[in-house]
Write an enzyme that holds these catalytic residues in place. Structure first.
Site, PDB file in Angstrom:
ATOM      1  N   ASP A  23       7.707   3.888  -1.727  1.00  0.00           N
ATOM      2  CA  ASP A  23       7.446   3.152  -0.199  1.00  0.00           C
ATOM      3  C   ASP A  23       6.028   2.707  -0.615  1.00  0.00           C
ATOM      4  O   ASP A  23       5.002   2.980  -0.123  1.00  0.00           O
ATOM      5  CB  ASP A  23       7.073   4.750   1.121  1.00  0.00           C
ATOM      6  N   ASP A  73       0.920  -1.377  -0.051  1.00  0.00           N
ATOM      7  CA  ASP A  73       0.192   0.159   0.066  1.00  0.00           C
ATOM      8  C   ASP A  73       0.824   1.200   0.096  1.00  0.00           C
ATOM      9  O   ASP A  73       2.288   0.781   0.131  1.00  0.00           O
ATOM     10  CB  ASP A  73      -0.892   0.007   1.514  1.00  0.00           C
ATOM     11  N   GLU A 125       0.313  -0.901   5.658  1.00  0.00           N
ATOM     12  CA  GLU A 125       0.982  -0.853   6.804  1.00  0.00           C
ATOM     13  C   GLU A 125       0.680   0.581   6.854  1.00  0.00           C
ATOM     14  O   GLU A 125       0.849   1.254   7.978  1.00  0.00           O
ATOM     15  CB  GLU A 125       2.204  -1.421   6.182  1.00  0.00           C
TER      16      GLU A 125
END
Length: 394
Positions: A115, A80, A158
């Site tokens: 990320d 995610d 996360e």
């Protein structure tokens, strides 16, 4: 598939998580990418490929013959992206820097998604290398490159703190693991904040402003007093390194009632507990001033500093440090000013420090990643796995 091709393929899928969703994963795009990863792992020839009912994808790279008794090492990354900035319709831009490295960014209108899709791509590329080495060894004299069982996992959500809520550590079966979710090249992290969230409710009394004397208690002003009572130099924008903070995330309401949300962070457990006590003490003082029940604070611990667990296993850190050096990377041991799935996993029984991905500017339109650093992250993963002999190089 080349590392860069993988990464660009993954960032094309919108996987922004949604804290308001009751689903798990919280958004459909995450399930799409997780299914892609499961299919790709199967195509590469990984063993035990599973996408479970919670969307977690796990797989095994079997040990080389004779190494079945070695520790099982895990690697994890989350699919995610942050809900702070859109990750839909990413248009990657690749440019060369002065050293000839390729820097990948978005076009400035979205997140890039490094990320943690950089970590996902790096783990997948390492999986391909390890499986390729195993296939080669079947047709040639025994390879000098040997390793124990390797487990990989890809998780969701996360960024909204739910990444390992339903993760089965026992079924994963690793003796220790690494999240590949760090930032710039060389980062090796096994300290993170202790973290709590605080929800503050301020209850006032409304009255017509023309006839409010002695009747009105403006909840907005009391909320302002509450925030002003916290140390002004202990905020995210005024702290760094090991310094903790109080961060006001949300404030909304009316004269009658205000809701406030804070996150509380500190690396030191004693100072962390003192910060939570500070919030309760401020509420108590305001209740003494304005009346019982005007201010109410509800605290919820989110995660703790993984150092409490990981420092009992110094060999895990040393293994990563040596693997980086062998990849031509200078280790930079530093605290995480945040948290990772590895923090929670460590307290769930799986010691799990954090490795660099080569990215920077996370959660912003300026997010970027270095292709050279990504390649060295792959090499680091492969080196961590190696027991002895000549490690394959990219």
């Amino acid at each position: 598939m080349k590392l860069v091709e993988r990464f660009l393929r993954y960032v094309s899928v919108d996987t922004m998580s949604d804290p308001a969703s009751g689903d798990f994963p919280s958004t459909p795009g995450q399930t799409v990418l997780l299914r892609m990863l499961a299919d790709e792992l199967a195509e590469l020839g990984a063993a035990d490929v599973v996408m479970d009912a919670n969307g977690y994808v796990t797989a095994t790279i079997p040990a080389t013959p004779g190494c079945e008794g070695e520790p099982t090492i895990g690697f994890l990354a989350h699919v995610d992206t942050s809900p702070d900035v859109s990750g839909a319709g990413v248009r990657p831009v690749m440019t060369s820097d002065a050293d000839g490295d390729i820097i990948i960014t978005s076009d400035g209108t979205t997140l890039l998604g490094a990320d943690d899709k950089a970590g996902v791509a790096e783990i997948m590329t390492a999986v391909e290398i390890l499986l390729s080495e195993a296939a080669s060894a079947q047709h040639n004299p025994p390879s000098a490159f040997r390793h124990g069982n390797v487990r990989v996992a890809f998780t969701s959500d996360e960024e909204i703190g739910r990444g390992v809520d339903r993760f089965d550590v026992e079924a994963f079966g690793a003796d220790f693991a690494y999240t590949v979710d760090g930032g710039e090249e060389g980062e090796l992290e096994y300290e993170n904040f202790n973290a709590a969230e605080a929800r503050v409710v301020v209850r006032g009394s409304s009255a017509h402003p023309g006839d409010a004397r002695g009747k009105m208690l403006n909840a907005l002003r009391v909320a302002g007093e509450f925030d002003a009572a916290l140390p002004p130099l202990e905020r995210p924008e005024t702290t760094s390194g090991y310094e903790g903070f109080y961060h006001l995330m949300r404030l909304e309401g009316t004269v009658s009632q205000v809701g406030m949300e804070y996150i509380v962070r500190d690396h030191d457990r004693a100072r962390f507990e003192a910060r939570k006590a500070m919030l309760a003490a401020v509420a108590a003082r305001l209740n003494d001033k304005y009346g019982e029940g005007v201010v109410e604070v509800a605290l919820n611990d989110q995660y703790y500093n993984m150092r409490e667990v990981v420092e009992r296993h110094p060999e895990i850190i040393e293994r990563a440090r040596r693997a980086m050096l062998a990849a031509g990377v200078i280790p930079v041991v530093k605290p995480i000013r945040g948290g990772t799935d590895g923090a929670r996993l460590s307290f769930m029984g799986l010691p799990c420090p954090n490795l660099f991905t080569g990215g920077a500017g996370f959660h912003s339109l300026g997010e970027s990643v270095s292709l050279g650093a990504m390649q060295r992250a792959v090499q680091t993963i492969v080196n961590i796995v190696a027991i002895s002999g000549q490690m394959p190089h990219l």
